[in-house]
Write a protein that holds these residues in place. Structure first.
Motif, PDB file in Angstrom:
ATOM      1  N   PRO A  87       1.062  14.227  17.225  1.00 51.87           N
ATOM      2  CA  PRO A  87       1.478  13.368  16.120  1.00 51.87           C
ATOM      3  C   PRO A  87       0.296  12.778  15.356  1.00 51.87           C
ATOM      4  CG  PRO A  87       1.611  12.177  18.158  1.00 51.87           C
ATOM      5  CD  PRO A  87       1.238  13.592  18.517  1.00 51.87           C
ATOM      6  N   CYS A  88       0.503  12.582  14.085  1.00 52.86           N
ATOM      7  CA  CYS A  88      -0.374  11.814  13.217  1.00 52.86           C
ATOM      8  C   CYS A  88       0.541  10.891  12.426  1.00 52.86           C
ATOM      9  CB  CYS A  88      -1.150  12.705  12.268  1.00 52.86           C
ATOM     10  SG  CYS A  88      -2.396  13.693  13.080  1.00 52.86           S
ATOM     11  N   TYR A  89       0.016   9.780  11.998  1.00 50.04           N
ATOM     12  CA  TYR A  89       0.843   8.804  11.301  1.00 50.04           C
ATOM     13  C   TYR A  89       0.170   8.343  10.025  1.00 50.04           C
ATOM     14  CZ  TYR A  89       3.283   8.468  15.752  1.00 50.04           C
ATOM     15  OH  TYR A  89       3.985   8.755  16.899  1.00 50.04           O
ATOM     16  N   ARG A  90       0.972   8.087   9.017  1.00 47.11           N
ATOM     17  CA  ARG A  90       0.510   7.434   7.810  1.00 47.11           C
ATOM     18  C   ARG A  90       0.998   5.995   7.854  1.00 47.11           C
ATOM     19  NH1 ARG A  90       2.045  12.565   4.823  1.00 47.11           N
ATOM     20  NH2 ARG A  90       0.041  13.547   4.509  1.00 47.11           N
ATOM     21  N   GLU A 100      -8.546   7.685  15.402  1.00 49.82           N
ATOM     22  CA  GLU A 100      -9.171   7.669  14.083  1.00 49.82           C
ATOM     23  C   GLU A 100      -8.263   6.944  13.097  1.00 49.82           C
ATOM     24  OE1 GLU A 100     -10.694  10.959  10.796  1.00 49.82           O
ATOM     25  OE2 GLU A 100      -9.692  11.601  12.619  1.00 49.82           O
ATOM     26  N   THR A 101      -8.842   6.087  12.271  1.00 49.83           N
ATOM     27  CA  THR A 101      -8.075   5.397  11.246  1.00 49.83           C
ATOM     28  C   THR A 101      -8.835   5.404   9.932  1.00 49.83           C
ATOM     29  OG1 THR A 101      -9.034   3.265  11.807  1.00 49.83           O
ATOM     30  CG2 THR A 101      -6.951   3.805  12.847  1.00 49.83           C
ATOM     31  N   HIS A 102      -8.092   5.508   8.838  1.00 49.45           N
ATOM     32  CA  HIS A 102      -8.623   5.356   7.485  1.00 49.45           C
ATOM     33  C   HIS A 102      -7.681   4.397   6.789  1.00 49.45           C
ATOM     34  CE1 HIS A 102     -11.448   8.656   7.932  1.00 49.45           C
ATOM     35  NE2 HIS A 102     -10.468   9.405   8.421  1.00 49.45           N
ATOM     36  N   LEU A 103      -8.202   3.276   6.337  1.00 52.75           N
ATOM     37  CA  LEU A 103      -7.361   2.249   5.731  1.00 52.75           C
ATOM     38  C   LEU A 103      -7.828   1.930   4.323  1.00 52.75           C
ATOM     39  CD1 LEU A 103      -7.237  -0.185   8.767  1.00 52.75           C
ATOM     40  CD2 LEU A 103      -5.511   1.477   8.112  1.00 52.75           C
ATOM     41  N   LYS A 104      -6.866   1.664   3.441  1.00 50.93           N
ATOM     42  CA  LYS A 104      -7.161   1.202   2.086  1.00 50.93           C
ATOM     43  C   LYS A 104      -7.036  -0.322   2.104  1.00 50.93           C
ATOM     44  CE  LYS A 104      -5.337   5.448   0.168  1.00 50.93           C
ATOM     45  NZ  LYS A 104      -4.281   6.067  -0.621  1.00 50.93           N
ATOM     46  N   TYR A 105      -8.163  -0.991   2.362  1.00 51.02           N
ATOM     47  CA  TYR A 105      -8.179  -2.425   2.633  1.00 51.02           C
ATOM     48  C   TYR A 105      -7.586  -3.258   1.499  1.00 51.02           C
ATOM     49  CZ  TYR A 105     -11.228  -1.234   6.510  1.00 51.02           C
ATOM     50  OH  TYR A 105     -11.730  -0.698   7.648  1.00 51.02           O
ATOM     51  N   ASP A 106      -7.985  -2.967   0.255  1.00 48.53           N
ATOM     52  CA  ASP A 106      -7.515  -3.796  -0.859  1.00 48.53           C
ATOM     53  C   ASP A 106      -6.009  -3.687  -1.062  1.00 48.53           C
ATOM     54  OD1 ASP A 106      -7.920  -1.156  -1.548  1.00 48.53           O
ATOM     55  OD2 ASP A 106      -8.504  -1.589  -3.623  1.00 48.53           O
ATOM     56  N   LYS A 107      -5.459  -2.503  -0.882  1.00 47.47           N
ATOM     57  CA  LYS A 107      -4.009  -2.325  -1.042  1.00 47.47           C
ATOM     58  C   LYS A 107      -3.231  -2.988   0.099  1.00 47.47           C
ATOM     59  CE  LYS A 107      -4.188   1.836  -3.805  1.00 47.47           C
ATOM     60  NZ  LYS A 107      -3.695   3.196  -3.990  1.00 47.47           N
ATOM     61  N   ILE A 108      -3.777  -2.923   1.315  1.00 44.30           N
ATOM     62  CA  ILE A 108      -3.121  -3.549   2.461  1.00 44.30           C
ATOM     63  C   ILE A 108      -3.097  -5.068   2.293  1.00 44.30           C
ATOM     64  CG2 ILE A 108      -3.326  -4.006   4.937  1.00 44.30           C
ATOM     65  CD1 ILE A 108      -4.389  -1.132   5.217  1.00 44.30           C
ATOM     66  N   ILE A 109      -4.210  -5.645   1.891  1.00 50.08           N
ATOM     67  CA  ILE A 109      -4.269  -7.093   1.688  1.00 50.08           C
ATOM     68  C   ILE A 109      -3.321  -7.518   0.575  1.00 50.08           C
ATOM     69  CG2 ILE A 109      -5.780  -8.977   0.929  1.00 50.08           C
ATOM     70  CD1 ILE A 109      -8.023  -7.505   2.474  1.00 50.08           C
ATOM     71  N   ASN A 128      -1.346  -4.343  15.323  1.00 49.64           N
ATOM     72  CA  ASN A 128      -2.442  -4.078  16.268  1.00 49.64           C
ATOM     73  C   ASN A 128      -3.548  -3.252  15.620  1.00 49.64           C
ATOM     74  OD1 ASN A 128      -1.147  -5.490  18.291  1.00 49.64           O
ATOM     75  ND2 ASN A 128      -0.175  -3.666  19.150  1.00 49.64           N
ATOM     76  N   ILE A 129      -3.172  -2.260  14.810  1.00 49.44           N
ATOM     77  CA  ILE A 129      -4.164  -1.429  14.118  1.00 49.44           C
ATOM     78  C   ILE A 129      -4.964  -2.281  13.137  1.00 49.44           C
ATOM     79  CG2 ILE A 129      -4.445   0.471  12.478  1.00 49.44           C
ATOM     80  CD1 ILE A 129      -1.960   1.766  13.815  1.00 49.44           C
TER      81      ILE A 129
END
Length: 77
Positions: A15-18, A45-54, A69-70
């Motif tokens: 599995p992979c998750y978005r 492994e994680t790749h996050l779009k920080y500005d969009k998440i905030i 948790n992530i």
């Protein structure tokens, strides 16, 4: 209600998750409002779009426990 949660993809057993923003009433793999990142539990492994998440968190979106948790590991929350 807007939720930040995981959308599964990948092969069976791999599995992979978005990390996505979606309405809480939709199915797990249903229609997405916005994609906010990527998480691979096998390699951690994680790749996050920080500005969009905030932006989504400030506008009232509630993360699920796993997404929380992530984000805590990435020091966003």
């Amino acid at each position: 209600m807007l939720k930040l949660r995981l959308k599964r993809y990948g092969r069976k057993g791999q599995p992979c998750y978005r990390i996505v923003a979606m309405d809480s009433r939709t199915k797990r793999d249903g229609k997405v409002i916005e994609e906010l990142g990527f998480y691979n539990p096998i390699t951690s492994e994680t790749h996050l779009k920080y500005d969009k998440i905030i932006f989504r968190l400030k506008s009232g979106a509630q993360p699920t426990e796993t997404v929380k948790n992530i984000l805590a590991k990435a020091k966003i929350i």
